[in-house]
Structure formats: C-alpha cells, structure tokens
Design a protein around this motif. Structure first.
Motif, mmCIF file in Angstrom:
data_model
loop_
_atom_site.group_PDB
_atom_site.id
_atom_site.type_symbol
_atom_site.label_atom_id
_atom_site.label_comp_id
_atom_site.label_asym_id
_atom_site.label_seq_id
_atom_site.Cartn_x
_atom_site.Cartn_y
_atom_site.Cartn_z
ATOM 1 N N UNK A 3 31.932 20.839 59.611
ATOM 2 C CA UNK A 3 32.569 21.385 58.410
ATOM 3 C C UNK A 3 31.488 21.709 57.382
ATOM 4 N N UNK A 4 31.526 22.920 56.818
ATOM 5 C CA UNK A 4 30.467 23.286 55.872
ATOM 6 C C UNK A 4 31.003 24.070 54.679
ATOM 7 N N UNK A 5 30.249 24.023 53.595
ATOM 8 C CA UNK A 5 30.540 24.885 52.454
ATOM 9 C C UNK A 5 29.338 25.812 52.259
ATOM 10 N N UNK A 6 29.604 26.955 51.637
ATOM 11 C CA UNK A 6 28.589 27.987 51.475
ATOM 12 C C UNK A 6 28.507 28.386 50.002
ATOM 13 N N UNK A 7 27.320 28.201 49.408
ATOM 14 C CA UNK A 7 27.127 28.583 48.009
ATOM 15 C C UNK A 7 26.103 29.700 47.919
ATOM 16 N N UNK A 8 26.492 30.797 47.320
ATOM 17 C CA UNK A 8 25.645 32.005 47.268
ATOM 18 C C UNK A 8 26.259 32.925 46.222
ATOM 19 N N UNK A 9 25.434 33.449 45.319
ATOM 20 C CA UNK A 9 26.014 34.162 44.177
ATOM 21 C C UNK A 9 26.431 35.594 44.487
ATOM 22 N N UNK A 10 25.867 36.197 45.531
ATOM 23 C CA UNK A 10 26.306 37.555 45.875
ATOM 24 C C UNK A 10 27.568 37.483 46.724
ATOM 25 N N UNK A 11 28.624 38.044 46.195
ATOM 26 C CA UNK A 11 29.908 37.940 46.862
ATOM 27 C C UNK A 11 29.888 38.582 48.235
ATOM 28 N N UNK A 47 33.984 17.160 50.902
ATOM 29 C CA UNK A 47 33.068 16.276 51.643
ATOM 30 C C UNK A 47 32.613 16.901 52.964
ATOM 31 N N UNK A 48 31.940 18.034 52.904
ATOM 32 C CA UNK A 48 31.559 18.721 54.147
ATOM 33 C C UNK A 48 30.382 18.023 54.828
ATOM 34 N N UNK A 49 30.153 18.349 56.097
ATOM 35 C CA UNK A 49 28.988 17.813 56.812
ATOM 36 C C UNK A 49 27.712 18.504 56.330
ATOM 37 N N UNK A 50 27.836 19.802 56.090
ATOM 38 C CA UNK A 50 26.665 20.606 55.716
ATOM 39 C C UNK A 50 26.986 21.449 54.483
ATOM 40 N N UNK A 51 26.008 21.547 53.556
ATOM 41 C CA UNK A 51 26.120 22.475 52.434
ATOM 42 C C UNK A 51 25.003 23.499 52.553
ATOM 43 N N UNK A 52 25.380 24.764 52.700
ATOM 44 C CA UNK A 52 24.389 25.839 52.741
ATOM 45 C C UNK A 52 24.254 26.384 51.328
ATOM 46 N N UNK A 73 26.199 12.107 47.491
ATOM 47 C CA UNK A 73 27.026 12.402 48.666
ATOM 48 C C UNK A 73 26.178 12.294 49.936
ATOM 49 N N UNK A 74 25.816 11.096 50.324
ATOM 50 C CA UNK A 74 24.898 10.919 51.456
ATOM 51 C C UNK A 74 25.482 11.448 52.770
ATOM 52 N N UNK A 75 26.776 11.673 52.831
ATOM 53 C CA UNK A 75 27.372 12.189 54.056
ATOM 54 C C UNK A 75 27.157 13.679 54.260
ATOM 55 N N UNK A 76 26.669 14.349 53.214
ATOM 56 C CA UNK A 76 26.467 15.801 53.284
ATOM 57 C C UNK A 76 24.980 16.117 53.353
ATOM 58 N N UNK A 77 24.595 16.950 54.320
ATOM 59 C CA UNK A 77 23.197 17.386 54.422
ATOM 60 C C UNK A 77 23.084 18.813 53.933
ATOM 61 N N UNK A 78 21.922 19.139 53.336
ATOM 62 C CA UNK A 78 21.769 20.456 52.717
ATOM 63 C C UNK A 78 20.835 21.378 53.495
ATOM 64 N N UNK A 79 21.236 22.636 53.609
ATOM 65 C CA UNK A 79 20.381 23.703 54.127
ATOM 66 C C UNK A 79 20.155 24.693 52.992
ATOM 67 N N UNK A 80 18.876 24.924 52.670
ATOM 68 C CA UNK A 80 18.541 25.810 51.563
ATOM 69 C C UNK A 80 18.273 27.217 52.078
ATOM 70 N N UNK A 81 18.815 28.178 51.333
ATOM 71 C CA UNK A 81 18.691 29.582 51.687
ATOM 72 C C UNK A 81 17.933 30.251 50.553
#
Lengths: 201, 201
Positions: A3-11, A47-52, A73-81
């Motif tokens: 399960x992941x969430x995606x944060x990015x300002x360009x729609x 509470x996703x597994x991954x946050x991009x 939120x130690x349960x969530x790992x981050x991937x930086x873009x």
DNA sequence: ACAGGTTGATGACAGCTGTCATCTGTACTG
DNA sequence: CAGTACAGATGACAGCTGTCATCAACCTGT
C-alpha cells in the motif's frame, strides 16, 4: 499487496504515475497529495507501507516529510523522487532516513521495482547520482566560506551578509573572495550558483 | 483514431503519460521523444495528427519545435505542455501557432480532452493562464530594456552585455538602471529574476 | 613557553555598478 | 516646417566589489 501514497505537486505527473503504479499486480495507491502537508495527512490517515515523495513541493518539501515520517510513523518507508540529480539533495534525503532515491529520468517500471525493493527492507540510490555524490567529499570550501555563501542572494550586499552571519563586512568579503577563487567564479552570485549546483550549499 | 507523439524530457512523466493516453479508446501514441531534435525526427517519421510538446527540453525547446512544425508539417497540430504557467511562455507558444496550451497541473483526463478538441480544429488555453496572461499587457519594460535584461547572467559585466547587444556599455547601464527602477530591484540580477518570474524575459 | 595554524578585522586600491544630467541624431506627427 | 518623442552616447560621482597585505587574537601541540 504493497500500500502506498504518492506526493507530487504536478497533477499531470501525479495522476499518470499513480494510475501506472496501480496497474501493477502487487501495488495499490491508497492516497495522493500535492503538498507536504497533504502528504503527512494522507500518511496519518492511511498508514501506507511506502510513501513516494517528490522533493520539490510547496510548503513542506519531500525531505522534511521523510524526516517527520521516520520519527512518527516507523511503519512507513520513504522513496524520494527528484527532478535534479544533485548530490546535496541526496545528502538531505539520506539524513532524513529515506530508503529510496530515484530521479524523474528513470522509467516507471524501475520506480515500481524500487518500491518493491524498499518494501522488502532494501535500499536504492539512483546509480548516476551515487557516482556524482562523491563530489561531496571533494568540496574545497571551509565552513565559514559555506556560511557566507549560503547568505548570498541576487540583491544581497556585503553588509547584509555580515549582519546575518555576525561578522564584519570586510571579513565577509575576504571569505567570498577565497570562495570565488576556489570555485573559479567571477562574482559572489556565480560562486553561490556553482556551490548550489554541486549541492554544497 | 487520433495518432500522436509525445515529447517530454522527464522519462518518468513521459512514459506514464504515454501509457495513460494510450489507454484512451480513440488515442494512440505512435512515438516518444526526450529532446526537441528527437521530436522533429519522430514527427518526420510518423506524421502524427497531434504533437504534445513540453516547453522545457534540452536543445530545441517546445516552441521552436512547434514553429518548425507549423511551416513544414501542416498536417500536424501542436499542444504545448509547460510546468510554469508564465504568460511569456504562452505568448511564445501562440506565436509558434500552437493550438493547445496546457500546464502540468491539469489532470490527465483533461489533457486527453484537449487533444480531441485540437484534433477537431479547436483551440484550448489553460484558463488559469489565460487570466494571468493579462500581465503581458502590464509589462512596463521597453523593448531595449528587455533586450538588455535578457543578457544578464550571474557573472555578466556591462561590457559583456554591451558586446552581445551591440550597444555602448554606458547605454547598457542606463537601460538596466531604468529597468531596475520600474521593477523596484536593487541589482541587475534581481531585476532579471523578477522579469523572468513574470514571464517577460 | 613557543611556534604555528585558524579565525577574524582593517585599510588601501583598482575597477565595476547605479544614478543622473546632458548632448546628439533620427524618425514621427501635426 | 517646427515640435516632439525616442534610441543611443557621454561624462561625472558616490558607493560597492574583489583583491591583497597586514595585524591581532586565540587555540593547539610539543
């Protein structure tokens, strides 16, 4: 299922990448965000597994969000873009305990693979970037020179900088001068631009 | 079936958007490009109905490609894609006979709809942008002031600019001075930054 | 206690920057 | 034709920038 969430300002990019990732069998996008604040909210809610996380976002940037996630939120790992593969950005991201570091020049398939790697406890750093990151050690500037360069703006005078760093204007000019010599720049503005380019800022 | 090519320098965005557009029933992506030169090559090879062009690309930028297409490939219509919704960019795009103008903040579904509109002979300009485009008329700078500001870099001296614009160094300083007064900037660098911010460059 | 490096300050000097008043041509307009 | 606007140049002046040599404190290690 990851399960992941995606944060990015360009729609456009955000919706396209989200759709694409959602098409992978083992991935599901449970939330999206256009700002750092929205990202934190989504992480708190889902509470996703991954946050991009995109680095360049209005308000809180990706690295700040990653830092907050690491402690709360130690349960969530981050991937930086990131768009610009500058070593300074990488250093910030790693300091914020991000587990993946990917530029926007990598194909979407690679991004999905990195998400899986990070979810399995691995790390991933863009290879092109890992190489240039050695520039970091090559930084020829002293701490004071960096302090002073950091304050250089398009309309900053020597007195402005002196006030900000609690030094004499003359001393400021001395440090700027030696920084310019080391960076082979002809003006303080150019020197600051070079330093930022290399991520030494 | 509408045949299109997609030019965009970020691999991630390009592949994601291409996949997404390809999923529409009536659209098919027949070519992709990461630079202006590649875009022209793809257009020459595939003769698409629509070319979706990012403005910010290395080498030839999107507007230059659109201009070339307008004169050499009348069967292809151009849709311009941009990150920063600055009026100056819009002016350049319209001058290059682009039929669509979309920012990267519009959702992917809208992009598909714009492609259909342009294919049917219509025009589309991002509404947020159409409003701010009135700034264009508000630009207080004269042509010569713009010429001079355009040459301002982080290490450019008055003589450098004079040589580039074929003026006397003194005259260059006069134009810079009046531009700085109009823009309420304290240095040429700041003035140039302001002008670029507004898209007047 | 003494030499030597670091950090900071100072003063001097050439050169560039921003500002202003002024002087040419030159093109446009009534 | 006169009047006027404009692009361009010039010279002067205060102030800032970059460069350099020099000096005064400090630590620090021996």
């Amino acid at each position: 299922m990851i399960r992941l969430i995606l944060a990015e300002d360009e729609h456009l990019t955000r919706s396209a990448v989200a759709t694409l990732l959602g098409m992978e069998e083992d991935l599901t996008v449970v939330g999206q965000a256009a700002t750092g604040e929205e990202a934190l909210e989504a992480i708190r809610a889902h509470r996703p597994d991954i946050a991009v996380l995109d680095i360049e976002m209005p308000g809180l940037d990706g690295a700040q969000v990653a830092e907050h996630v690491a402690t709360h939120h130690p349960g969530t790992r981050c991937v930086i873009l990131t768009r610009h593969a500058r070593p300074g950005v990488l250093r910030r991201a790693l300091a914020a305990k991000a587990m993946g570091f990917v530029t926007k020049n990598t194909p979407a398939a690679t991004l999905a693979q990195v998400i899986r790697t990070v979810h399995d406890g691995g790390r991933y750093v863009d290879p092109e970037l890992a190489a240039t990151a050695l520039d970091n050690a090559n930084c020829p500037l002293t701490d004071r020179e960096l302090d002073v360069l950091r304050q250089v703006g398009p309309a900053s005078t020597a007195d402005d900088i002196a006030a900000a760093v609690h030094l004499s204007p003359g001393t400021v000019r001395n440090y700027l001068s030696s920084a310019m010599r080391k960076l082979q720049a002809r003006t303080r503005t150019e020197a600051a631009a070079h330093a930022r380019e290399h991520g030494w800022l």
